[in-house]
Design a protein around this motif. Sequence first.
Motif, PDB file in Angstrom:
ATOM      1  N   ALA A 114      25.378  41.540  45.667  1.00 45.73           N
ATOM      2  CA  ALA A 114      26.332  41.837  44.591  1.00 45.73           C
ATOM      3  C   ALA A 114      27.039  40.597  44.062  1.00 45.73           C
ATOM      4  O   ALA A 114      27.822  40.701  43.109  1.00 45.73           O
ATOM      5  CB  ALA A 114      27.362  42.857  45.078  1.00 45.73           C
ATOM      6  N   GLY A 115      26.813  39.438  44.674  1.00 43.17           N
ATOM      7  CA  GLY A 115      27.465  38.211  44.208  1.00 43.17           C
ATOM      8  C   GLY A 115      28.975  38.271  44.347  1.00 43.17           C
ATOM      9  O   GLY A 115      29.710  37.926  43.422  1.00 43.17           O
ATOM     10  N   LEU A 116      29.453  38.704  45.513  1.00 47.98           N
ATOM     11  CA  LEU A 116      30.889  38.904  45.716  1.00 47.98           C
ATOM     12  C   LEU A 116      31.556  37.660  46.296  1.00 47.98           C
ATOM     13  O   LEU A 116      30.927  36.865  46.982  1.00 47.98           O
ATOM     14  CB  LEU A 116      31.135  40.072  46.675  1.00 47.98           C
ATOM     15  N   ARG A 117      32.843  37.520  46.007  1.00 51.90           N
ATOM     16  CA  ARG A 117      33.682  36.578  46.758  1.00 51.90           C
ATOM     17  C   ARG A 117      34.021  37.219  48.093  1.00 51.90           C
ATOM     18  O   ARG A 117      34.063  38.452  48.221  1.00 51.90           O
ATOM     19  CB  ARG A 117      34.968  36.269  45.990  1.00 51.90           C
ATOM     20  N   VAL A 118      34.338  36.383  49.084  1.00 51.47           N
ATOM     21  CA  VAL A 118      34.698  36.919  50.399  1.00 51.47           C
ATOM     22  C   VAL A 118      35.950  37.784  50.295  1.00 51.47           C
ATOM     23  O   VAL A 118      36.028  38.860  50.899  1.00 51.47           O
ATOM     24  CB  VAL A 118      34.917  35.765  51.406  1.00 51.47           C
ATOM     25  N   SER A 119      36.934  37.334  49.511  1.00 53.52           N
ATOM     26  CA  SER A 119      38.169  38.108  49.363  1.00 53.52           C
ATOM     27  C   SER A 119      37.906  39.465  48.717  1.00 53.52           C
ATOM     28  O   SER A 119      38.556  40.457  49.056  1.00 53.52           O
ATOM     29  CB  SER A 119      39.185  37.323  48.524  1.00 53.52           C
TER      30      SER A 119
END
Length: 319
Positions: free
Chosen positions: A247-252
Amino acid sequence: MCDAVEVLQAFPAESSCKGLKTYLAFSLLPDKKLCKNSPFCPGLLAMQGVCRSSPSAGDFTRYGSAFSRVLPVARFRSVVYSSLRRRMTPGGGTHAKALPPADRLRDLAREWSDGLLAERGLSRATHDSYSRDVGVFLSFLKKLYGTGPCCPGPSDMDLFLAEQRSRGLQSRSLAHCLSSVRSFFRFLMDRGAADTNPAADEENPKLPMRLPNFLTREEMDRVLKAPSPDTPSGRRDRAVLGLLYAAGLRVSELCGMQTDDFDQARGVVRVMGKGRKQRYVPVHAAMREELISYLAKTRPCFSPKTDSLFVSRRGLPLT
């Protein structure tokens, strides 16, 4: 070393060379001597003659290069002309509305800072960096104009950026400073405390173009398969890494996801991004099945005490 007082006296009192005197002030050592290693020193000494006469194009080419490490020659020309025009009066001879005194500006800065959290939903770290930039700018104005009303103009922004660059700030940090000051002056204009934004037309420093670092397909495959599939923690970590990648997410963003942010039927995750902006991201079929399996079989092993999608061994949200 040279005597700073002699250099100051070289600037005529009847014309406002306030900007150039400010350069000098930033180059002083505690014993009131001018450090020859200062990026401002060569240009200051060379500009003594220019300030007594009308500068020519050649002057800017010769003397502007002395400031080139902290100020482009074109900006140097602008600062010189502005300094020669402005008078030694509050506001520098400009016709703009004077800003409130320093104490009132600090109060307005706190109001603006509180609004960043309430209205724009910024993270605490982003909020603190904006507030820090404006605090540095207000300290600069106090050093330049004192505690009374002042009318900062574009040349003052040039001086501010030159000072920050001389202290080691890189282009990306300077661009962030400019963004913070622009935002603060927009707030002041909305409140009627200012009628111009001296940073509005200031060009952002050019940012270096860098190729991003990346993993090869083989390296990424090894990362995704690194956690053991034989333990609950390993299966959870596989789901975490897989979702970050798919999903190409940031860790936060991943840490903030709740169980109802995953639509099992459609294979879509709801993500809360920066500024509390929502987006919906589809995941591929294999990732969808892995998340369904995680929710049904792995997550209950941690006895979750929260609705967070991914939890620690103690059942608490991942951080």
